[in-house]
Write a protein that holds these residues in place. Structure first.
Motif, mmCIF file in Angstrom:
data_model
loop_
_atom_site.group_PDB
_atom_site.id
_atom_site.type_symbol
_atom_site.label_atom_id
_atom_site.label_comp_id
_atom_site.label_asym_id
_atom_site.label_seq_id
_atom_site.Cartn_x
_atom_site.Cartn_y
_atom_site.Cartn_z
ATOM 1 N N TRP A 81 4.863 -93.567 6.798
ATOM 2 C CA TRP A 81 3.718 -92.943 6.123
ATOM 3 C C TRP A 81 2.605 -93.960 5.873
ATOM 4 O O TRP A 81 1.427 -93.587 5.835
ATOM 5 C CB TRP A 81 4.146 -92.295 4.812
ATOM 6 N N ILE A 82 2.981 -95.217 5.716
ATOM 7 C CA ILE A 82 1.975 -96.261 5.539
ATOM 8 C C ILE A 82 1.129 -96.394 6.806
ATOM 9 O O ILE A 82 -0.102 -96.548 6.757
ATOM 10 C CB ILE A 82 2.640 -97.615 5.206
ATOM 11 N N ILE A 83 1.806 -96.326 7.972
ATOM 12 C CA ILE A 83 1.074 -96.406 9.245
ATOM 13 C C ILE A 83 0.120 -95.230 9.396
ATOM 14 O O ILE A 83 -1.029 -95.386 9.832
ATOM 15 C CB ILE A 83 2.070 -96.440 10.426
ATOM 16 N N LEU A 84 0.578 -94.027 9.027
ATOM 17 C CA LEU A 84 -0.277 -92.837 9.109
ATOM 18 C C LEU A 84 -1.475 -92.971 8.175
ATOM 19 O O LEU A 84 -2.627 -92.738 8.580
ATOM 20 C CB LEU A 84 0.529 -91.587 8.767
ATOM 21 N N LEU A 85 -1.202 -93.346 6.925
ATOM 22 C CA LEU A 85 -2.284 -93.501 5.945
ATOM 23 C C LEU A 85 -3.257 -94.589 6.385
ATOM 24 O O LEU A 85 -4.487 -94.407 6.321
ATOM 25 C CB LEU A 85 -1.684 -93.850 4.573
ATOM 26 N N ALA A 86 -2.720 -95.724 6.850
ATOM 27 C CA ALA A 86 -3.576 -96.832 7.265
ATOM 28 C C ALA A 86 -4.413 -96.458 8.487
ATOM 29 O O ALA A 86 -5.578 -96.873 8.601
ATOM 30 C CB ALA A 86 -2.731 -98.061 7.561
ATOM 31 N N SER A 87 -3.841 -95.673 9.409
ATOM 32 C CA SER A 87 -4.584 -95.281 10.611
ATOM 33 C C SER A 87 -5.725 -94.327 10.266
ATOM 34 O O SER A 87 -6.834 -94.449 10.809
ATOM 35 C CB SER A 87 -3.639 -94.630 11.618
ATOM 36 N N ILE A 88 -5.465 -93.374 9.365
ATOM 37 C CA ILE A 88 -6.528 -92.464 8.924
ATOM 38 C C ILE A 88 -7.615 -93.245 8.201
ATOM 39 O O ILE A 88 -8.814 -93.047 8.435
ATOM 40 C CB ILE A 88 -5.948 -91.362 8.019
ATOM 41 N N ALA A 89 -7.167 -94.141 7.309
ATOM 42 C CA ALA A 89 -8.130 -94.970 6.584
ATOM 43 C C ALA A 89 -8.941 -95.829 7.548
ATOM 44 O O ALA A 89 -10.153 -95.984 7.386
ATOM 45 C CB ALA A 89 -7.398 -95.847 5.567
ATOM 46 N N ALA A 90 -8.253 -96.385 8.552
ATOM 47 C CA ALA A 90 -8.937 -97.244 9.525
ATOM 48 C C ALA A 90 -10.005 -96.473 10.280
ATOM 49 O O ALA A 90 -11.110 -96.987 10.509
ATOM 50 C CB ALA A 90 -7.921 -97.832 10.502
#
Length: 536
Positions: A81-90
């Motif tokens: 979920w961190i990867i998903l959140l970070a990718s959206i944020a990115a």
């Protein structure tokens, strides 16, 4: 030259200052400026391709692979979920960086220099340089690991060799930096393809992967540490400076519709590039999680999974590549480290030029940054070996996460400012979403700092006086960190007199010749190779 001349119709330069027409904003970085057609067409999208993919290389560098491998080995799919959140944020954050450059004709570091007083500007510059060095450390160690796998070179020797390898790579750019980057990215994608194929052998349960992607969970301080590292490895401060400058290599129509089209196409381009990076990171975590948590793991692989780093990770691909797994993994790791070094060098150029108005030859810039990264990497490699070097990658990623607010907050404030962005300023929804994302990142960082400080002091063997002294020192550092963030948040943005595209268009329609665009936008040419004909 013909294309460049054709595009000058949008920018009427003063005959009294002819040198400015051929003056690149940043010297010594070889890009050919691309002139975008005034006509609206989906074909214009191809003219905008490039910056997003160059920026996305930083999302699949050795630092990302190291944190992905460890998170999968230790927590299976629990941190996806961190990867998903970070990718959206990115995606959101990188698109804002691109918009800032497109609309204002200046990149983030230049805005910081004009916005903040001298002391604050110097501090922000130092933090940006530290972030670039922290980003370079995983590249140094990743390259050293690759050389160890390929030629059995000791890690500490590999660290020293990396200082020369990147200089050789920069020399090769005379044959075309874009061709070189495409070749390197191709090698990285080969490793990505291997991980995608390995997914078929590892067979991770789709329900568990989806649960890990959409259900946030942090079990223990170790998970918090890795979560911060994943955030730091995904959303990097130097990428914001880099992206806001790279978009200036396109000369776009300075009109409302031209600006809107550029922002839209840059968003699409960044979205596609970051989606590829997201899939690669998810596949690495899923393979690591499935293999290292398999019940029929042999003792040797089980031992590797307990302290998994880049130097031991090639066994994950043995089902796909057999005995060649370590060689292919090493080549792709080498390519990942070297390609990320190129983006770091460019980011350093923009940061130095923007904050200090200084320019430096790429090989000198690269040499200085690489020396600063080699020193801690060499010390840790000599003392702690490959395990210590792997831990240093995690620490470097954490540093990037802690430094992110000092690039992110100025970006959010500048892109939300009507005086800087005009009608292209962030909407209420975008502003709310970006500030929530920024607050979450800062909240996780502050929580980890406080929790780690309390835990360390509680379990220390110091006397009461020593614990009190360290506690006061530690909490003072946290307060300074918070004060710096608070200063950037509450400080009012300067009101500047910028003639934005919409006012320029209105002036042209009204036939008012007294209203002219700013000179730095008129002469916006970034960056390009000088030729003899240009000088003549």
């Amino acid at each position: 030259m013909a294309a460049r001349t054709a595009g000058q119709g949008q920018f009427m330069t003063s005959s009294e200052n002819p040198r400015l027409a051929n003056e690149p904003l940043i010297d010594n970085i070889e890009y050919d400026q691309i002139v975008v057609s005034d006509k609206k067409s989906w074909r214009n999208f191809f003219a905008y391709l490039g910056p997003g993919f160059l920026v996305s290389i930083a999302y699949i560098d050795p630092g990302n692979f190291q944190t992905d491998l460890q998170s999968g080995a230790q927590y299976k799919y629990g941190l996806l979920w961190i990867i998903l959140l970070a990718s959206i944020a990115a995606l959101i954050i990188q698109s804002l960086a691109a918009n800032l450059g497109v609309v204002t004709g200046k990149h983030l570091a230049e805005h910081c220099r004009k916005e903040y007083p001298k002391v604050a500007n110097i501090i922000l510059w130092i933090l940006a340089e530290i972030a670039i060095v922290a980003c370079d450390i995983p590249e140094v160690i990743g390259t050293a690991f690759a050389l160890n796998m390929l030629f059995k070179i000791p890690i500490w020797c590999g660290v020293l060799i990396t200082g020369l390898s990147t200089l050789v790579l920069l020399l090769l750019q005379q044959y075309g930096v874009r061709k070189l980057e495409i070749f390197i990215a191709l090698l990285v994608l080969i490793m990505a393809a291997c991980f995608f194929v390995e997914l078929g052998y590892a067979k991770p349960k789709s329900s568990e992967v989806l649960y890990g992607l959409f259900v946030p969970q942090l079990k223990g301080s170790g998970a918090t540490k890795l979560a911060i590292s994943l955030l730091g490895a995904m959303v990097m401060p130097h990428n914001l400076f880099l992206h806001s400058a790279l978009v200036l290599s396109r000369k776009i129509p300075r009109s409302v519709s031209g600006i809107n089209e550029a922002c839209r196409f840059y968003l699409l381009e960044s979205g596609f590039a970051l989606m590829v990076a997201f899939l690669i990171n998810v596949s690495v975590i899923s393979v690591s999680g499935a293999v290292c948590n398999s019940p029929d793991l042999n003792p040797e692989d089980e031992q590797n999974c307990q302290d998994l780093d880049l130097n031991k990770a090639s066994f994950l691909l043995k089902h796909v590549l057999g005995s060649w797994s370590s060689k292919v993994f090493a080549i792709a790791l080498l390519a990942s480290g070297q390609s990320s070094t190129i983006t770091g060098t460019y980011a350093g150029q923009y940061v130095m030029q923007g904050f200090l108005d200084l320019q430096m030859k790429p090989w000198i810039r690269n040499f200085l940054t690489r020396c600063l990264a080699i020193v801690p990497s060499l010390i840790v490699a000599l003392i702690g070996g490959s395990a210590g070097a792997g831990n240093l990658i995690i620490i470097a990623s954490m540093i990037l996460s802690f430094e992110l607010p000092f690039a992110l907050i100025p970006l959010l404030k500048f892109t939300s400012s009507k005086t800087k962005m005009g009608m292209h300023a962030n909407s209420i929804w975008i502003s709310a979403a970006t500030w929530i994302i920024g607050s979450l990142i800062m909240g996780i960082n502050i929580y980890y700092l406080a929790e780690k400080l309390v835990t360390t002091l509680t379990h220390s063997h110091l006397r009461v006086v020593g614990i009190v002294f360290c506690g006061v020192l530690g909490f003072s550092a946290v307060l300074v960190y918070l004060a710096g963030i608070l200063y950037l948040v509450v400080r009012k943005t300067k009101k500047v007199d910028i003639l934005l595209p919409e006012s320029l268009q209105m002036a042209n329609e009204s036939g008012n010749p007294s209203v002219l665009p700013r000179e730095d936008i008129v002469n916006m040419q970034l960056p390009q190779t000088r030729t003899t004909s240009d000088d003549d």
